[in-house]
Design a protein around this motif. Structure first.
Motif, PDB file in Angstrom:
ATOM      1  N   GLU A   1       8.822   1.321   1.771  1.00 26.63           N
ATOM      2  CA  GLU A   1      10.093   1.905   1.314  1.00 26.63           C
ATOM      3  C   GLU A   1      10.545   3.084   2.161  1.00 26.63           C
ATOM      4  O   GLU A   1      11.593   3.658   1.906  1.00 26.63           O
ATOM      5  CB  GLU A   1       9.950   2.377  -0.142  1.00 26.63           C
ATOM      6  CG  GLU A   1       9.824   1.231  -1.119  1.00 26.63           C
ATOM      7  CD  GLU A   1       9.725   1.715  -2.553  1.00 26.63           C
ATOM      8  OE1 GLU A   1       9.911   2.925  -2.796  1.00 26.63           O
ATOM      9  OE2 GLU A   1       9.440   0.872  -3.411  1.00 26.63           O
TER      10      GLU A   1
ATOM     11  N   GLN B   1       7.705   6.432   8.452  1.00 28.57           N
ATOM     12  CA  GLN B   1       6.558   5.532   8.678  1.00 28.57           C
ATOM     13  C   GLN B   1       5.773   5.969   9.913  1.00 28.57           C
ATOM     14  O   GLN B   1       4.534   5.956   9.922  1.00 28.57           O
ATOM     15  CB  GLN B   1       7.060   4.094   8.827  1.00 28.57           C
ATOM     16  CG  GLN B   1       7.531   3.512   7.511  1.00 28.57           C
ATOM     17  CD  GLN B   1       8.254   2.183   7.671  1.00 28.57           C
ATOM     18  OE1 GLN B   1       8.730   1.849   8.754  1.00 28.57           O
ATOM     19  NE2 GLN B   1       8.351   1.434   6.588  1.00 28.57           N
TER      20      GLN B   1
ATOM     21  N   ASP C   1       2.682   9.113  -2.696  1.00 28.70           N
ATOM     22  CA  ASP C   1       2.466   7.961  -3.583  1.00 28.70           C
ATOM     23  C   ASP C   1       3.481   6.836  -3.376  1.00 28.70           C
ATOM     24  O   ASP C   1       3.450   5.831  -4.085  1.00 28.70           O
ATOM     25  CB  ASP C   1       2.516   8.426  -5.052  1.00 28.70           C
ATOM     26  CG  ASP C   1       1.404   9.419  -5.342  1.00 28.70           C
ATOM     27  OD1 ASP C   1       0.309   9.259  -4.753  1.00 28.70           O
ATOM     28  OD2 ASP C   1       1.641  10.359  -6.124  1.00 28.70           O
ATOM     29  N   ARG C   2       4.361   7.010  -2.405  1.00 26.05           N
ATOM     30  CA  ARG C   2       5.381   5.978  -2.147  1.00 26.05           C
ATOM     31  C   ARG C   2       4.787   4.749  -1.444  1.00 26.05           C
ATOM     32  O   ARG C   2       3.932   4.902  -0.565  1.00 26.05           O
ATOM     33  CB  ARG C   2       6.450   6.534  -1.209  1.00 26.05           C
ATOM     34  CG  ARG C   2       7.406   7.456  -1.840  1.00 26.05           C
ATOM     35  CD  ARG C   2       8.529   6.668  -2.548  1.00 26.05           C
ATOM     36  NE  ARG C   2       9.540   7.608  -2.972  1.00 26.05           N
ATOM     37  CZ  ARG C   2      10.563   7.974  -2.195  1.00 26.05           C
ATOM     38  NH1 ARG C   2      10.719   7.458  -1.009  1.00 26.05           N
ATOM     39  NH2 ARG C   2      11.444   8.839  -2.648  1.00 26.05           N
ATOM     40  N   PRO C   3       5.274   3.548  -1.763  1.00 30.67           N
ATOM     41  CA  PRO C   3       4.894   2.382  -0.948  1.00 30.67           C
ATOM     42  C   PRO C   3       5.389   2.571   0.490  1.00 30.67           C
ATOM     43  O   PRO C   3       6.532   2.991   0.692  1.00 30.67           O
ATOM     44  CB  PRO C   3       5.628   1.221  -1.619  1.00 30.67           C
ATOM     45  CG  PRO C   3       5.989   1.713  -2.988  1.00 30.67           C
ATOM     46  CD  PRO C   3       6.156   3.200  -2.887  1.00 30.67           C
ATOM     47  N   ILE C   4       4.547   2.249   1.472  1.00 32.69           N
ATOM     48  CA  ILE C   4       4.884   2.483   2.880  1.00 32.69           C
ATOM     49  C   ILE C   4       6.153   1.734   3.275  1.00 32.69           C
ATOM     50  O   ILE C   4       6.964   2.211   4.065  1.00 32.69           O
ATOM     51  CB  ILE C   4       3.679   2.103   3.790  1.00 32.69           C
ATOM     52  CG1 ILE C   4       3.951   2.441   5.243  1.00 32.69           C
ATOM     53  CG2 ILE C   4       3.306   0.649   3.683  1.00 32.69           C
ATOM     54  CD1 ILE C   4       3.680   3.843   5.612  1.00 32.69           C
TER      55      ILE C   4
ATOM     56  N   VAL D   1       0.842  -1.202   0.000  1.00 36.44           N
ATOM     57  CA  VAL D   1       0.000   0.000   0.000  1.00 36.44           C
ATOM     58  C   VAL D   1       0.877   1.251   0.000  1.00 36.44           C
ATOM     59  O   VAL D   1       2.009   1.227   0.479  1.00 36.44           O
ATOM     60  CB  VAL D   1      -0.935   0.046   1.237  1.00 36.44           C
ATOM     61  CG1 VAL D   1      -2.048  -0.959   1.131  1.00 36.44           C
ATOM     62  CG2 VAL D   1      -0.150  -0.155   2.514  1.00 36.44           C
ATOM     63  N   THR D   2       0.299   2.337  -0.525  1.00 38.23           N
ATOM     64  CA  THR D   2       1.039   3.602  -0.550  1.00 38.23           C
ATOM     65  C   THR D   2       0.768   4.380   0.740  1.00 38.23           C
ATOM     66  O   THR D   2      -0.135   4.045   1.516  1.00 38.23           O
ATOM     67  CB  THR D   2       0.581   4.484  -1.721  1.00 38.23           C
ATOM     68  OG1 THR D   2      -0.775   4.872  -1.478  1.00 38.23           O
ATOM     69  CG2 THR D   2       0.705   3.767  -3.058  1.00 38.23           C
ATOM     70  N   VAL D   3       1.538   5.448   0.904  1.00 38.01           N
ATOM     71  CA  VAL D   3       1.350   6.349   2.028  1.00 38.01           C
ATOM     72  C   VAL D   3      -0.107   6.855   2.065  1.00 38.01           C
ATOM     73  O   VAL D   3      -0.764   6.821   3.116  1.00 38.01           O
ATOM     74  CB  VAL D   3       2.345   7.530   1.898  1.00 38.01           C
ATOM     75  CG1 VAL D   3       1.970   8.679   2.803  1.00 38.01           C
ATOM     76  CG2 VAL D   3       3.762   7.034   2.178  1.00 38.01           C
ATOM     77  N   THR D   4      -0.618   7.292   0.924  1.00 28.78           N
ATOM     78  CA  THR D   4      -1.999   7.794   0.878  1.00 28.78           C
ATOM     79  C   THR D   4      -2.993   6.699   1.271  1.00 28.78           C
ATOM     80  O   THR D   4      -3.950   6.957   1.995  1.00 28.78           O
ATOM     81  CB  THR D   4      -2.331   8.325  -0.533  1.00 28.78           C
ATOM     82  OG1 THR D   4      -1.438   9.390  -0.821  1.00 28.78           O
ATOM     83  CG2 THR D   4      -3.764   8.825  -0.620  1.00 28.78           C
ATOM     84  N   ASP D   5      -2.761   5.467   0.798  1.00 30.05           N
ATOM     85  CA  ASP D   5      -3.656   4.352   1.156  1.00 30.05           C
ATOM     86  C   ASP D   5      -3.722   4.187   2.676  1.00 30.05           C
ATOM     87  O   ASP D   5      -4.801   4.002   3.247  1.00 30.05           O
ATOM     88  CB  ASP D   5      -3.158   3.024   0.562  1.00 30.05           C
ATOM     89  CG  ASP D   5      -3.230   2.986  -0.950  1.00 30.05           C
ATOM     90  OD1 ASP D   5      -4.069   3.702  -1.516  1.00 30.05           O
ATOM     91  OD2 ASP D   5      -2.425   2.232  -1.550  1.00 30.05           O
TER      92      ASP D   5
END
Ligand code: ADP
Length: 277
Positions: free
Chosen positions: A152, A158, A147-150, A105-109
């Motif tokens: 990463e 985080q 939009d980054r994957p969490i 999941v992304t940051v926004t998700d």
């Protein structure tokens, strides 16, 4: 291990004039082993409390009970007058090791998950939800990485995403389990700057930490726990040598410090012979 999606809540109305957070006689046993024994306290709106105690003192257990994830063996918790199970206004950020970071999941998700109880099942986020998510990310300076994957991100980033998730949830109580662990000094300062803004919004913040200096410097009150509640008060009072010795037993060396709070050196092993065993 908890997946990101399991950290969800459903709404409950507040009882008018009820205190923010009240625990009475909280006791938790895992099989026959006690993790919390007869813990009672009250915490008011906007207070920031450090929850301190040795490994195995019951800090995570306390947070799980307040968050409604774990039922106590005895005693009650009331959050704005209600039992905590599925209470929307509680934002719980578990220890990093408890989260499955490979979840794609992304940051926004992640931050939008904080809106899920307000949005409802089988509905899509509306423009207001997107605006709240963007605002929450802006509050923790994470808009640029939306939009980054969490998985990463760095540990500090985080943590900030999870704070944003709790803000998007419109949480009125935040439970942060060892958020300082693994953060460098700038990362810790950023976290406290964000918590300062939350205090201005009247949000209750409980932070479990091993860092007695941080507890003394940045919190209104300190809760000293070792299965039993040993002290809850202003840092200089709660972290008195007598209280620290009760909490940490023979694994604590108390050194004279500046001002009222003693400087302390801790052995990071647990505490046979100390309170509650
Ligand atoms: P802390 O967060 O202060 O380190 P915990 O709440 O994690 O303390 O643990 C308190 C006690 O309960 C410890 O003795 C721990 O081993 C035990 N404990 C915690 N979780 C479980 C569990 N799921 N099953 C059995 N025992 C547990």
């Amino acid at each position: 291990m908890q997946t990101l999606q399991q950290l969800r809540y459903t709404p409950v109305d507040h009882a008018p004039d009820a205190p923010g957070l009240v625990a009475e006689g909280l006791t938790v046993y895992y099989n026959t082993i006690p993790a919390l024994l007869d813990v009672s306290f009250a915490i008011g709106v906007g207070e920031r409390v450090a929850v301190v105690g040795p490994n195995g003192a019951g800090k995570s257990t306390l947070f799980k009970v307040i968050a409604g994830i774990l039922r106590p063996t005895a005693g009650t918790v009331r959050v704005f007058g209600h039992p905590p199970g599925a209470h929307l206004c509680i934002g719980y950020v578990p220890q990093r090791s408890q989260i499955d970071w490979s979840f794609p999941v992304t940051v926004t998700d992640v931050v939008m998950m904080g809106r899920s109880a307000k949005i409802g099942l089988f509905r899509w986020p509306r423009s207001r939800d997107w605006a709240i998510v963007r605002h929450a990310l802006r509050q923790v300076d994470m808009e640029a990485l939306a939009d980054r994957p969490i998985g990463e991100l760095s540990g500090g980033q985080q943590q900030r995403v999870f704070l944003a998730r709790a803000l998007a949830q419109e949480a009125e109580i935040l439970l942060l389990d060892e958020p300082l662990t693994g953060l460098d000094t700038p990362g810790q300062e950023t976290l406290f700057a964000i918590l300062d803004r939350l205090r201005a919004q009247g949000i209750i913040v409980l932070v479990a930490t091993h860092d007695l200096d941080q507890a003394a410097a940045h919190f209104d009150r300190v809760m000293l726990l070792n299965r039993r509640l040993i002290a809850l008060g202003p840092p200089a009072e709660a972290l008195s040598p007598a209280h620290l010795l009760r909490a940490y037993g023979g694994h604590l060396h108390v050194l004279p410090g500046e001002g009222e709070t003693p400087a302390v050196v801790l052995a990071d092993t647990c505490c046979e012979g100390s309170e509650g065993r």
